[in-house]
Design a protein around this motif. Structure first.
Motif, short mmCIF file in Angstrom:
data_model
loop_
_atom_site.label_atom_id
_atom_site.label_comp_id
_atom_site.label_asym_id
_atom_site.label_seq_id
_atom_site.Cartn_x
_atom_site.Cartn_y
_atom_site.Cartn_z
N LEU A 213 37.71 38.92 39.08
CA LEU A 213 37.06 40.04 39.76
C LEU A 213 38.11 41.10 40.03
N GLY B 5 33.82 49.96 43.39
CA GLY B 5 34.11 48.87 42.47
C GLY B 5 33.47 47.58 42.94
N TRP C 131 29.71 47.84 42.22
CA TRP C 131 29.44 47.61 40.79
C TRP C 131 29.59 46.13 40.45
N THR C 132 30.60 45.49 40.97
CA THR C 132 30.85 44.08 40.67
C THR C 132 29.72 43.20 41.16
N ALA D 177 27.03 43.43 38.74
CA ALA D 177 27.40 42.70 37.53
C ALA D 177 27.25 41.20 37.73
N GLY E 60 38.01 42.92 44.55
CA GLY E 60 37.56 41.68 43.93
C GLY E 60 37.96 40.44 44.71
N THR F 118 43.11 44.04 37.06
CA THR F 118 42.39 42.77 36.97
C THR F 118 43.32 41.56 37.09
N LEU G 69 35.34 40.82 35.13
CA LEU G 69 34.59 41.97 35.62
C LEU G 69 35.59 43.02 36.09
N PRO H 68 35.81 46.78 37.18
CA PRO H 68 35.14 48.04 37.53
C PRO H 68 35.96 49.30 37.30
#
Length: 339
Positions: free
Chosen positions: A8, A15, A18-19, A22, A46, A212, A228, A230
């Protein structure tokens, strides 16, 4: 059984929104529950979502919580969190008038090739005044005061602000940290939030090394990993085949269509290009080790919903709803995306 991991990436408030979209799309399209991943690696925003998933929060509850709906069962039941104001809004407070990390700056000047570009930049930006304490309180309320990373599959990436080196909290040999401490460290954006002190060291956002940090999933015995990201732009297919040509073409289309105006928009455009290229490198590294990699990142429609400021709370709802559709479409078009 297939051993799966989940990465994540960072991306601020939008972000995270959006995650969440997703995550819901992945679960609906594949039948696989992302929170059941053997290893969940979180960076910045994340890491917050990774911590919540590790406590048993379902993707659908994350979605509904973002929508402002009441959660009546599960770990988020009764939890209030004002996403729009809790971190201070769309703009940071005025930073302190001093260099963030003079020691790191000295090392960067001596050995510039040893550090990612954003790590070098983080050394010179002024020290932020914002606080990530509300994030820590949210996580601590779910995992408890004694929640430790080593006992779970959660891993959190941050950067030691003195040495500039990446730290993966939860891994053997990493500094011992409670979950809430590690998450706060990973979210401390230089220049925006104050560094987080832990065990005599100061830590800043793991995104200073990589948006990431997907390469950290290498060597963990995983068969497949969902990434994932973003802050990237979606490759041609979620599994990354022929990804780079399609990605670069999409980036060119985005720039030509939107005609970026203003310093912020241009900087974000360049940053997304850099993040996407780094994501491709990290994915190739994982595939070289025999791992199947599923890449998911925003489309042009997602970027239009987000705008250039990833901390703008006014765009949070639209970003979430757009991601629910665009990621579902991406997964539906790729036969290799189902599990």
């Amino acid at each position: 059984m297939v051993r799966r991991g989940l990465v994540l990436g960072g991306g601020g408030m939008l972000g995270a929104a959006w995650t969440i979209g997703a995550l819901c799309a992945v679960e609906e399209a594949t039948g696989w529950r992302p929170g059941s991943a053997e290893i969940v690696l979180g960076t910045s925003a994340g890491s917050i979502l990774g911590a919540l998933l590790a406590t048993g929060v379902q993707a659908a509850d994350l979605r509904d919580h973002q929508r402002g709906l009441e959660i009546v069962t599960g770990p988020l039941a009764g939890i209030e969190f004002d996403y729009d104001t809790v971190l201070g809004g769309a703009l940071p407070p005025r930073p302190r008038p001093r260099i963030g990390s003079p020691g790191l700056l000295r090392d960067v000047v001596r050995h510039p090739r040893e550090y990612p570009f954003l790590t070098m930049v983080s050394a010179v930006v002024p020290t932020g005044r914002g606080s990530v304490a509300p994030v820590g309180e949210l996580v601590r309320g779910l995992v408890g005061d004694d929640g430790r990373l080593g006992a779970s599959g959660l891993r959190v990436a941050a950067v030691d602000y003195r040495t500039g080196r990446r730290v993966t909290f939860g891994d053997p040999g990493a500094p011992v940290a409670a979950v809430d401490q590690a998450v706060m460290a990973s979210c401390a954006i230089p220049g925006w939030f104050a560094p987080v002190e832990l065990g005599g060291s100061r830590y800043v956002d793991g995104g200073c090394w990589s948006a990431t940090n997907a390469d950290l999933m290498a060597g963990r015995g995983l068969d497949e990993v969902y990434v994932l990201a973003p802050m990237a732009l979606r490759p041609s297919w979620p599994d990354g085949r022929r990804a780079e040509p399609g990605t670069l073409a999409a980036l060119r289309e985005w720039r030509q269509r939107d005609r970026p105006r203003g310093v912020l928009v241009q900087l974000v455009s360049r940053y997304r290009r850099a993040v996407t290229r780094q994501l491709m490198r990290e994915a190739r590294q994982l595939r070289a080790g025999g791992m199947r990699v599923q890449l998911l990142a925003p489309t042009l429609a997602d970027l239009a919903a987000m705008g250039p400021n990833m901390m703008d709370p006014a765009r949070r709802g639209e970003t979430l709803e757009t991601a629910l559709h665009t990621v579902a479409q991406a997964l539906g078009r790729s036969s290799g995306s189902t599990v």
